[in-house]
Motif scaffolding. Structure first.
Motif, PDB file in Angstrom:
ATOM      1  N   SER A  75       1.034  -1.178   0.140  1.00 36.04           N
ATOM      2  CA  SER A  75       0.036  -0.172   0.086  1.00 36.04           C
ATOM      3  C   SER A  75       0.930   1.316  -0.160  1.00 36.04           C
ATOM      4  N   SER A  81      -5.848   2.362   1.731  1.00 35.01           N
ATOM      5  CA  SER A  81      -6.169   1.836   0.656  1.00 35.01           C
ATOM      6  C   SER A  81      -6.987   0.451   0.978  1.00 35.01           C
ATOM      7  N   TRP A  82      -6.213  -0.337   1.729  1.00 29.64           N
ATOM      8  CA  TRP A  82      -6.607  -1.670   2.029  1.00 29.64           C
ATOM      9  C   TRP A  82      -7.793  -1.559   2.941  1.00 29.64           C
ATOM     10  N   THR A  84     -10.164   0.981   2.841  1.00 25.18           N
ATOM     11  CA  THR A  84     -11.343   1.354   1.989  1.00 25.18           C
ATOM     12  C   THR A  84     -11.682   0.519   1.117  1.00 25.18           C
ATOM     13  N   SER A  85     -10.864  -0.375   0.226  1.00 24.44           N
ATOM     14  CA  SER A  85     -11.179  -1.584  -0.445  1.00 24.44           C
ATOM     15  C   SER A  85     -11.879  -2.852   0.222  1.00 24.44           C
ATOM     16  N   GLY A  89      -6.419  -7.111  -2.075  1.00 25.47           N
ATOM     17  CA  GLY A  89      -6.596  -7.040  -3.455  1.00 25.47           C
ATOM     18  C   GLY A  89      -5.892  -8.065  -4.703  1.00 25.47           C
TER      19      GLY A  89
END
Length: 300
Positions: A75, A81-82, A84-85, A89
């Protein structure tokens, strides 16, 4: 932070948690899964990059703790971002080893990682010897290093011998490694040791008769602590250095003859003018502590 939860089929779900001073702890994020508890999170001290590194099974349809790749997610925003998603991923996964293709080893249980002060990610692990169609635990192994600049796996130390006694649970001949990086506060050979790498690890046995004979009366190998150093970002490594050099062959704690088995070392992640290491001196050789009543004996 990282954590694990287990399912009914024995697989471990690898979890990430994020904390900051404004939003406190995030909800748990399931990053991936594995058949062995072997994962960690490291952060770049110079940027907002974070890496989640773990042992990833070669084949999820064939449960095995001993047949793994080394893989990681990255990240660039401190893990936000982890969160949020809600996942690491799949598209972001980096498989460092790809053992299914190379067929020249397997990762098992132990790994360590760090970012240096140039922002390079360094990973070390013990690669157990693998000769197809081998499917059982082999303690012969190699300690290896990889960084994300060269993307090349390089040997640190090798331990291709069979010991006459047990190393104990979860222990290859080289195991429980930790890595530190120098900040340039001292000089080595006339130059600053900036970004030198230092790896400590446990070693069981060795190529000599005295090393092979160093085991307890109960049938467990005594271990020694070793150190290897790289002055060029992991491209080459110094010969292994025995830091403890204790031998107690035939030790028997039951009769008051304590073993000297040094294990489970941790090196300070930043090395200045001193290498700081803590470890456990196991007086009853083995590799797992069981029971809640004293005396606490560590056995395999």
């Amino acid at each position: 932070a990282c954590d694990t939860t287990t399912s009914v089929d024995g697989i471990y779900y690898l979890v990430y948690w994020r904390y900051d001073s404004t939003s406190w702890w995030s909800s748990p994020i399931m990053m991936d899964s594995s058949y062995t508890v072997s994962q960690l999170v490291v952060a770049d001290p110079t940027t907002d990059e974070v890496a989640y590194i773990f042992c990833r099974p070669l084949d999820y349809s064939s449960p095995s703790q001993i047949d793994n790749d080394i893989a990681f997610y990255k990240s660039s925003d401190n893990g936000l971002s982890w969160v949020t998603s809600g996942t690491g991923g799949p598209s972001a996964l980096t498989n460092v080893t790809n053992y299914a293709t190379t067929k020249n080893g397997r990762a098992y249980t132990d790994l360590s990682a760090i970012y240096d002060f140039n922002g390079l990610l360094h990973i070390v692990w013990n690669e157990r010897r693998f000769i197809p169609p081998d499917s059982h635990v082999v303690v012969e192994c190699e300690l290896v290093h990889w960084d994300d600049a060269s993307a090349t796996k390089r040997p640190i130390a090798r331990a291709f011998w069979d010991n006459p006694a047990s190393n104990g649970q979860y222990s290859m001949n080289l195991c429980t490694m930790t890595i530190g990086v120098a900040n340039g506060w001292t000089t080595c050979g006339g130059e600053a040791n900036n970004n030198y790498l230092y790896v400590t690890y446990t070693r069981f046995g060795g190529p000599t008769a005295a090393e092979l004979a160093d085991h307890s009366a109960a049938g467990y190998m005594n271990s020694e602590l070793y150190l290897s150093i790289s002055a060029d970002a992991g491209h080459t490594w110094s010969p292994p250095r025995n830091l403890t050099n204790t031998k107690t062959p035939g030790c028997n704690p039951a009769t008051g003859d304590s073993c000297a088995s040094e294990h489970w070392a941790t090196i300070a992640k930043t090395v200045d003018d001193t290498i700081h290491i803590s470890y456990i001196l196991d007086r009853d050789a083995g590799a797992g502590c069981y029971g809640w009543s004293p005396p606490y004996r560590c056995r395999g």
